[in-house]
Design a protein around this motif. Structure first.
Motif, short mmCIF file in Angstrom:
data_model
loop_
_atom_site.label_atom_id
_atom_site.label_comp_id
_atom_site.label_asym_id
_atom_site.label_seq_id
_atom_site.Cartn_x
_atom_site.Cartn_y
_atom_site.Cartn_z
N PRO A 1 -25.38 -74.64 -13.39
CA PRO A 1 -26.49 -74.76 -12.76
C PRO A 1 -27.59 -75.58 -13.84
O PRO A 1 -27.52 -74.81 -15.02
N ASN A 2 -28.24 -76.23 -13.39
CA ASN A 2 -29.39 -76.92 -14.25
C ASN A 2 -30.75 -76.28 -14.02
O ASN A 2 -31.22 -76.49 -12.86
N GLU A 3 -31.49 -75.67 -14.90
CA GLU A 3 -32.75 -75.21 -14.69
C GLU A 3 -33.80 -76.31 -14.16
O GLU A 3 -34.71 -75.93 -13.45
N GLU A 4 -33.62 -77.56 -14.65
CA GLU A 4 -34.63 -78.54 -14.37
C GLU A 4 -34.52 -78.78 -13.08
O GLU A 4 -35.47 -79.08 -12.10
N ILE A 5 -33.28 -79.05 -12.44
CA ILE A 5 -32.97 -79.51 -11.04
C ILE A 5 -33.58 -78.06 -10.27
O ILE A 5 -34.15 -78.60 -9.11
N SER A 6 -33.31 -77.16 -10.55
CA SER A 6 -33.91 -75.70 -9.82
C SER A 6 -35.19 -75.86 -9.71
O SER A 6 -35.79 -75.53 -8.60
N ALA A 7 -35.95 -76.15 -10.98
CA ALA A 7 -37.26 -76.25 -10.89
C ALA A 7 -37.85 -77.17 -10.00
O ALA A 7 -39.00 -77.27 -9.37
N ILE B 1 -40.56 -78.92 -4.89
CA ILE B 1 -40.57 -79.80 -3.73
C ILE B 1 -40.72 -79.17 -2.60
O ILE B 1 -41.48 -79.29 -1.59
N LEU B 2 -39.73 -77.76 -2.51
CA LEU B 2 -39.92 -77.10 -1.05
C LEU B 2 -41.32 -76.50 -0.91
O LEU B 2 -41.58 -76.28 -0.05
N GLU B 3 -41.67 -75.88 -2.11
CA GLU B 3 -43.26 -75.36 -2.12
C GLU B 3 -44.27 -76.20 -1.65
O GLU B 3 -45.03 -76.27 -0.94
N ASP B 4 -44.24 -77.72 -2.19
CA ASP B 4 -44.91 -78.66 -1.99
C ASP B 4 -45.18 -79.03 -0.36
O ASP B 4 -46.19 -79.33 0.15
N VAL B 5 -44.03 -78.93 0.21
CA VAL B 5 -43.99 -79.45 1.61
C VAL B 5 -43.78 -78.26 2.76
O VAL B 5 -43.55 -78.68 3.80
N ASP B 6 -43.85 -77.27 1.99
CA ASP B 6 -43.96 -75.82 3.02
C ASP B 6 -44.90 -75.82 4.03
O ASP B 6 -46.07 -76.39 3.70
N GLY B 7 -44.44 -75.76 5.25
CA GLY B 7 -45.39 -75.77 6.34
C GLY B 7 -45.88 -76.95 7.04
O GLY B 7 -46.73 -77.14 7.67
N LYS B 8 -45.15 -78.00 6.45
CA LYS B 8 -45.88 -79.39 6.84
C LYS B 8 -44.99 -80.41 7.76
O LYS B 8 -45.08 -81.49 8.10
N GLY B 9 -43.73 -79.66 7.99
CA GLY B 9 -42.87 -80.33 8.92
C GLY B 9 -41.66 -80.84 8.16
O GLY B 9 -40.97 -81.99 8.35
N THR C 1 -29.36 -78.11 -0.78
CA THR C 1 -29.80 -78.15 -2.20
C THR C 1 -28.57 -77.92 -3.13
O THR C 1 -27.85 -77.17 -2.75
N TYR C 2 -28.79 -78.35 -4.32
CA TYR C 2 -27.73 -78.04 -5.18
C TYR C 2 -28.16 -77.81 -6.74
O TYR C 2 -29.26 -77.92 -7.29
N ALA C 3 -27.50 -76.95 -7.09
CA ALA C 3 -27.93 -76.18 -8.48
C ALA C 3 -27.48 -77.32 -9.74
O ALA C 3 -27.72 -77.11 -10.80
N THR C 4 -26.43 -78.19 -9.61
CA THR C 4 -26.05 -79.10 -10.64
C THR C 4 -26.09 -80.68 -10.41
O THR C 4 -25.95 -81.46 -11.26
N LEU C 5 -26.65 -80.95 -9.11
CA LEU C 5 -26.79 -82.50 -8.94
C LEU C 5 -28.38 -82.52 -8.46
O LEU C 5 -28.92 -81.89 -7.55
N PRO C 6 -29.00 -83.85 -9.00
CA PRO C 6 -30.27 -84.08 -8.73
C PRO C 6 -30.55 -84.78 -7.27
O PRO C 6 -31.07 -85.67 -7.09
N ILE C 7 -29.96 -83.96 -6.14
CA ILE C 7 -30.17 -84.47 -4.65
C ILE C 7 -30.41 -83.51 -3.78
O ILE C 7 -30.14 -82.24 -4.21
N MET C 8 -30.97 -83.80 -2.71
CA MET C 8 -31.24 -82.70 -1.63
C MET C 8 -31.28 -83.39 -0.39
O MET C 8 -31.39 -84.72 -0.27
N TYR C 9 -30.88 -82.61 0.72
CA TYR C 9 -31.11 -83.09 2.10
C TYR C 9 -31.75 -82.23 3.00
O TYR C 9 -31.86 -80.87 2.74
N ASN D 1 -44.54 -86.79 -4.40
CA ASN D 1 -44.15 -85.57 -5.19
C ASN D 1 -43.41 -86.47 -6.44
O ASN D 1 -42.75 -87.30 -6.16
N GLY D 2 -43.98 -85.89 -7.60
CA GLY D 2 -43.45 -86.71 -8.90
C GLY D 2 -41.98 -86.43 -8.99
O GLY D 2 -41.55 -87.07 -10.09
N ASN D 3 -41.24 -85.38 -8.57
CA ASN D 3 -40.06 -84.88 -8.78
C ASN D 3 -39.04 -85.87 -7.85
O ASN D 3 -37.87 -85.70 -8.20
N ILE D 4 -39.55 -86.78 -6.95
CA ILE D 4 -38.89 -87.39 -6.08
C ILE D 4 -38.76 -88.86 -6.49
O ILE D 4 -39.81 -89.59 -6.56
N LYS D 5 -37.47 -89.32 -6.48
CA LYS D 5 -37.34 -90.81 -6.88
C LYS D 5 -37.14 -91.70 -5.41
O LYS D 5 -37.64 -92.94 -5.48
#
Length: 253
Positions: A90-96, A101-109, A115-123, A138-142
């Motif tokens: 598990p990568n702490e940076e990816i988790s953070a 991201i999830l907190e930022d978009v919470d309640g907005k649709g 999500t993954y603990a070791t890969l910088p991707i999510m669905y 969000n600055g954490n998204i490419k």
């Protein structure tokens, strides 16, 4: 005295004009910065995503269907690359980043799907333009792309609802084998790769056994690279894929 007063008034006018010019310039620079920010955020949104969301909001009709979520657009989100090296642990940076991201978009649709603990991707499922904009800013998204899957060159998929693979099968002469009754039903296949995403709906109820054999040859030999931290593991969860390649190959098979 009169001349000094006149000069003083002139100086005040010059000072006022200078301040006004500075203020206008500041406002224009702020506007330009905001515009640049919007452009950089919009550049993260892949082809068809914005259009799909817009169609969803206008028609209120299902755009993409996946796992019982008929009124949403399923997207793949690429996070920025962590500074620390990506490993099987598990990568702490990816988790953070994921948490932010999830907190930022919470309640907005937006509803997270994977999500993954070791890969910088999510669905996840996006249901509104507000959620899409929040993700893009969000600055954490490419990158944000549609995740619609492939169809193997299926020409009549929508009409039949079946995976016909009308282009792919003839290329490998599989259609000839099918005519002879060799369809692959009830055949057990062992796949040696990085594992498999056991939560994927396409593999539900189809995985018979799992095993992992992965020594940590770069370390001191005391810890392995299997999910439980050993050199070998057998049973449920032993072949959980954290690289993606094994899942891709399994899907092809």
């Amino acid at each position: 005295m009169s001349t000094m007063l006149q000069n003083g008034r002139t100086d005040h006018r010059h000072l006022f004009l200078c301040l006004l010019s500075v203020c206008i310039g500041f406002l224009f620079s702020k506007a330009a910065a905001a515009s640049a920010l919007e452009e950089s955020a919009e550049a993260k949104i892949g082809r068809g995503v914005r259009e799909a969301i817009r169609a969803l909001e206008e028609t209120k009709q299902p755009i993409l269907r996946r796992n019982g979520s008929p009124s949403s657009v399923f997207v793949a989100i690429k996070l920025k690359t962590p500074i620390s090296r990506i490993k099987r642990r598990p990568n702490e940076e990816i988790s953070a980043m994921t948490k932010n991201i999830l907190e930022d978009v919470d309640g907005k649709g937006f509803k997270s799907y994977r999500t993954y603990a070791t890969l910088p991707i999510m669905y996840g499922f996006v249901t509104s333009g507000n959620a899409l904009n929040t993700l893009a800013l969000n600055g954490n998204i490419k990158k944000i792309d549609l995740d619609v899957g492939g169809n193997g060159g299926i020409l009549s998929f929508r009409a039949s609802g079946r995976n016909l693979l009308t282009e792919s099968l003839p290329k490998i002469n599989a259609d000839r084998r099918h005519i002879k009754g060799n369809t692959g039903n009830d055949v057990v296949i062992a796949i040696l790769d990085s594992g498999v995403d056991t939560d994927h709906p396409n593999f539900k109820g189809r995985i018979i056994q799992e095993a992992c054999f992965a020594d940590d040859i770069t370390g001191d030999g005391t810890k392995g690279k299997c999910p439980n931290g050993t050199n070998d593991q057998v049973g449920t969860g032993a072949a959980e894929d954290d690289a993606g390649h094994g899942t891709h190959v399994t899907g092809i098979v």
